[in-house]
Design a protein around this motif. Sequence first.
Motif, PDB file in Angstrom:
ATOM      1  N   LEU A   1       0.858  -1.178   0.000  1.00  0.00           N
ATOM      2  CA  LEU A   1       0.000   0.000   0.000  1.00  0.00           C
ATOM      3  C   LEU A   1       0.893   1.227   0.000  1.00  0.00           C
ATOM      4  O   LEU A   1       1.744   1.391   0.884  1.00  0.00           O
ATOM      5  N   ASP A   2       0.707   2.075  -0.994  1.00  0.00           N
ATOM      6  CA  ASP A   2       1.569   3.250  -1.140  1.00  0.00           C
ATOM      7  C   ASP A   2       1.108   4.378  -0.216  1.00  0.00           C
ATOM      8  O   ASP A   2       0.635   5.426  -0.649  1.00  0.00           O
ATOM      9  N   LYS A   3       1.229   4.117   1.079  1.00  0.00           N
ATOM     10  CA  LYS A   3       0.898   5.102   2.109  1.00  0.00           C
ATOM     11  C   LYS A   3       2.030   5.123   3.127  1.00  0.00           C
ATOM     12  O   LYS A   3       2.779   4.154   3.251  1.00  0.00           O
ATOM     13  N   GLU A   4       2.115   6.216   3.850  1.00  0.00           N
ATOM     14  CA  GLU A   4       3.179   6.347   4.845  1.00  0.00           C
ATOM     15  C   GLU A   4       3.149   5.170   5.825  1.00  0.00           C
ATOM     16  O   GLU A   4       2.087   4.765   6.309  1.00  0.00           O
ATOM     17  N   GLN A   5       4.333   4.651   6.094  1.00  0.00           N
ATOM     18  CA  GLN A   5       4.448   3.496   6.994  1.00  0.00           C
ATOM     19  C   GLN A   5       4.012   3.894   8.399  1.00  0.00           C
ATOM     20  O   GLN A   5       4.513   4.859   8.961  1.00  0.00           O
ATOM     21  N   PRO A   6       3.065   3.169   8.987  1.00  0.00           N
ATOM     22  CA  PRO A   6       2.584   3.537  10.328  1.00  0.00           C
ATOM     23  C   PRO A   6       3.622   3.245  11.409  1.00  0.00           C
ATOM     24  O   PRO A   6       4.519   2.429  11.216  1.00  0.00           O
ATOM     25  N   LYS A   7       3.493   3.911  12.532  1.00  0.00           N
ATOM     26  CA  LYS A   7       4.407   3.668  13.651  1.00  0.00           C
ATOM     27  C   LYS A   7       4.124   2.298  14.275  1.00  0.00           C
ATOM     28  O   LYS A   7       5.009   1.689  14.866  1.00  0.00           O
ATOM     29  N   SER A   8       2.877   1.855  14.140  1.00  0.00           N
ATOM     30  CA  SER A   8       2.551   0.501  14.601  1.00  0.00           C
ATOM     31  C   SER A   8       3.012  -0.469  13.511  1.00  0.00           C
ATOM     32  O   SER A   8       3.735  -0.089  12.596  1.00  0.00           O
ATOM     33  N   ASP A   9       2.593  -1.699  13.561  1.00  0.00           N
ATOM     34  CA  ASP A   9       3.039  -2.701  12.600  1.00  0.00           C
ATOM     35  C   ASP A   9       2.494  -2.428  11.191  1.00  0.00           C
ATOM     36  O   ASP A   9       1.283  -2.350  10.997  1.00  0.00           O
ATOM     37  N   PRO A  10       3.377  -2.296  10.179  1.00  0.00           N
ATOM     38  CA  PRO A  10       2.923  -2.065   8.799  1.00  0.00           C
ATOM     39  C   PRO A  10       2.271  -3.286   8.156  1.00  0.00           C
ATOM     40  O   PRO A  10       1.571  -3.160   7.157  1.00  0.00           O
ATOM     41  N   VAL A  11       2.525  -4.483   8.695  1.00  0.00           N
ATOM     42  CA  VAL A  11       1.978  -5.705   8.098  1.00  0.00           C
ATOM     43  C   VAL A  11       0.497  -5.818   8.457  1.00  0.00           C
ATOM     44  O   VAL A  11       0.136  -5.886   9.624  1.00  0.00           O
ATOM     45  N   GLN A  12      -0.354  -5.840   7.433  1.00  0.00           N
ATOM     46  CA  GLN A  12      -1.791  -5.781   7.665  1.00  0.00           C
ATOM     47  C   GLN A  12      -2.490  -7.132   7.619  1.00  0.00           C
ATOM     48  O   GLN A  12      -3.359  -7.423   8.432  1.00  0.00           O
ATOM     49  N   LYS A  13      -2.135  -7.953   6.619  1.00  0.00           N
ATOM     50  CA  LYS A  13      -2.847  -9.230   6.517  1.00  0.00           C
ATOM     51  C   LYS A  13      -2.056 -10.234   5.696  1.00  0.00           C
ATOM     52  O   LYS A  13      -1.215  -9.889   4.876  1.00  0.00           O
ATOM     53  N   VAL A  14      -2.364 -11.514   5.959  1.00  0.00           N
ATOM     54  CA  VAL A  14      -1.863 -12.635   5.171  1.00  0.00           C
ATOM     55  C   VAL A  14      -3.077 -13.275   4.521  1.00  0.00           C
ATOM     56  O   VAL A  14      -4.081 -13.536   5.198  1.00  0.00           O
ATOM     57  N   CYS A  15      -3.010 -13.509   3.213  1.00  0.00           N
ATOM     58  CA  CYS A  15      -4.145 -14.085   2.498  1.00  0.00           C
ATOM     59  C   CYS A  15      -3.834 -15.519   2.071  1.00  0.00           C
ATOM     60  O   CYS A  15      -2.823 -15.780   1.415  1.00  0.00           O
ATOM     61  N   LEU A  16      -4.716 -16.436   2.464  1.00  0.00           N
ATOM     62  CA  LEU A  16      -4.572 -17.849   2.124  1.00  0.00           C
ATOM     63  C   LEU A  16      -5.801 -18.326   1.360  1.00  0.00           C
ATOM     64  O   LEU A  16      -6.903 -17.817   1.547  1.00  0.00           O
ATOM     65  N   ALA A  17      -5.588 -19.311   0.495  1.00  0.00           N
ATOM     66  CA  ALA A  17      -6.678 -19.848  -0.318  1.00  0.00           C
ATOM     67  C   ALA A  17      -7.484 -20.879   0.453  1.00  0.00           C
ATOM     68  O   ALA A  17      -6.954 -21.597   1.302  1.00  0.00           O
ATOM     69  N   THR A  18      -8.775 -20.949   0.120  1.00  0.00           N
ATOM     70  CA  THR A  18      -9.632 -22.001   0.673  1.00  0.00           C
ATOM     71  C   THR A  18     -10.511 -22.557  -0.437  1.00  0.00           C
ATOM     72  O   THR A  18     -10.826 -21.855  -1.409  1.00  0.00           O
TER      73      THR A  18
END
Length: 298
Positions: free
Chosen positions: A128-145
């Motif tokens: 995501l081309d937005k400023e890196q947050p001070k908290s964790d920048p990693v938002q989600k992991v996507c897995l197939a079902t």
Amino acid sequence: MALRRALHFVFKVGDRTRTARFYREILGMKILRHEEFEEGCKATCNGPYDGKWSKTMVGYGAEDDHFVAELTYNYGVGEYRFGNDFLGLTLQSSQAVSNARRLGWPLTEVGEGLYLVEAPGGYRFYLLDKEQPKSDPVQKVCLATSDLKRSIHYWSSLLGMKVMEECVEKKSVLMGFSDTQCKLELQDIGASVDHGTAFGRIAFSCPREQLPDIEALMKKENQKILTPLVSLDTPGKATVEVVILADPDGHEICFVGDEAFRQLSALDPSGNELLDKAMAADKSDEWFAKHNKQKASA
């Protein structure tokens, strides 16, 4: 289940040098700790291999409050076959987008302000081309079902995750143990899930006292347990207890006792140096090139 937290995703890597460059120079992550092992892991952290391997934890901050990547490198294995199981990891960092452009790393715009970049070996990362947050920048992991309804039942009713968002159009659901943690996105691909040989593993922690209960519930519900509750010793560090599960689509899930894991996962200031030293000492690429051979494909 607020006491449970998302820890990391395990990636198998065939080219450790290029992979380290990607995480350090493109994503801008730090080496948090690095360890070398002479034989395979009792909980198969490095996959179904018995030989020498290494583990490198990389991320934007301490493992106590950041979702990170665990890079496992099996000496002598140069590549792994990808399946359709891992759909991507999303993080917010305009700096990572800038790094990719500056260093000429292939970058594809896939949405407004959203870019796709691939790590060596083919793992997908969405930036995501937005400023890196001070908290964790990693938002989600996507897995197939292959069956979204079945997966929601497993992850929510059995593992205690909250459903945070559903998208009928994408046939996906966003889940997590809390709003402040990295989320798990499950997307129905309308086909069987193939894990290839590059299959990873997602890890969570919970209070140590919950581990036997998790194992007992899985037995009661006739769910797959890959590794029954076991203790893992790391010389000079805390001994942790883990149980390894598999969801209905075969995604590997590790639950580890939180108290010991916080000690085990303490930041090692020498991690960067240890990784560089190990890469410099690993002459396997030169050996295979000299003998006109290729490393094994898993």
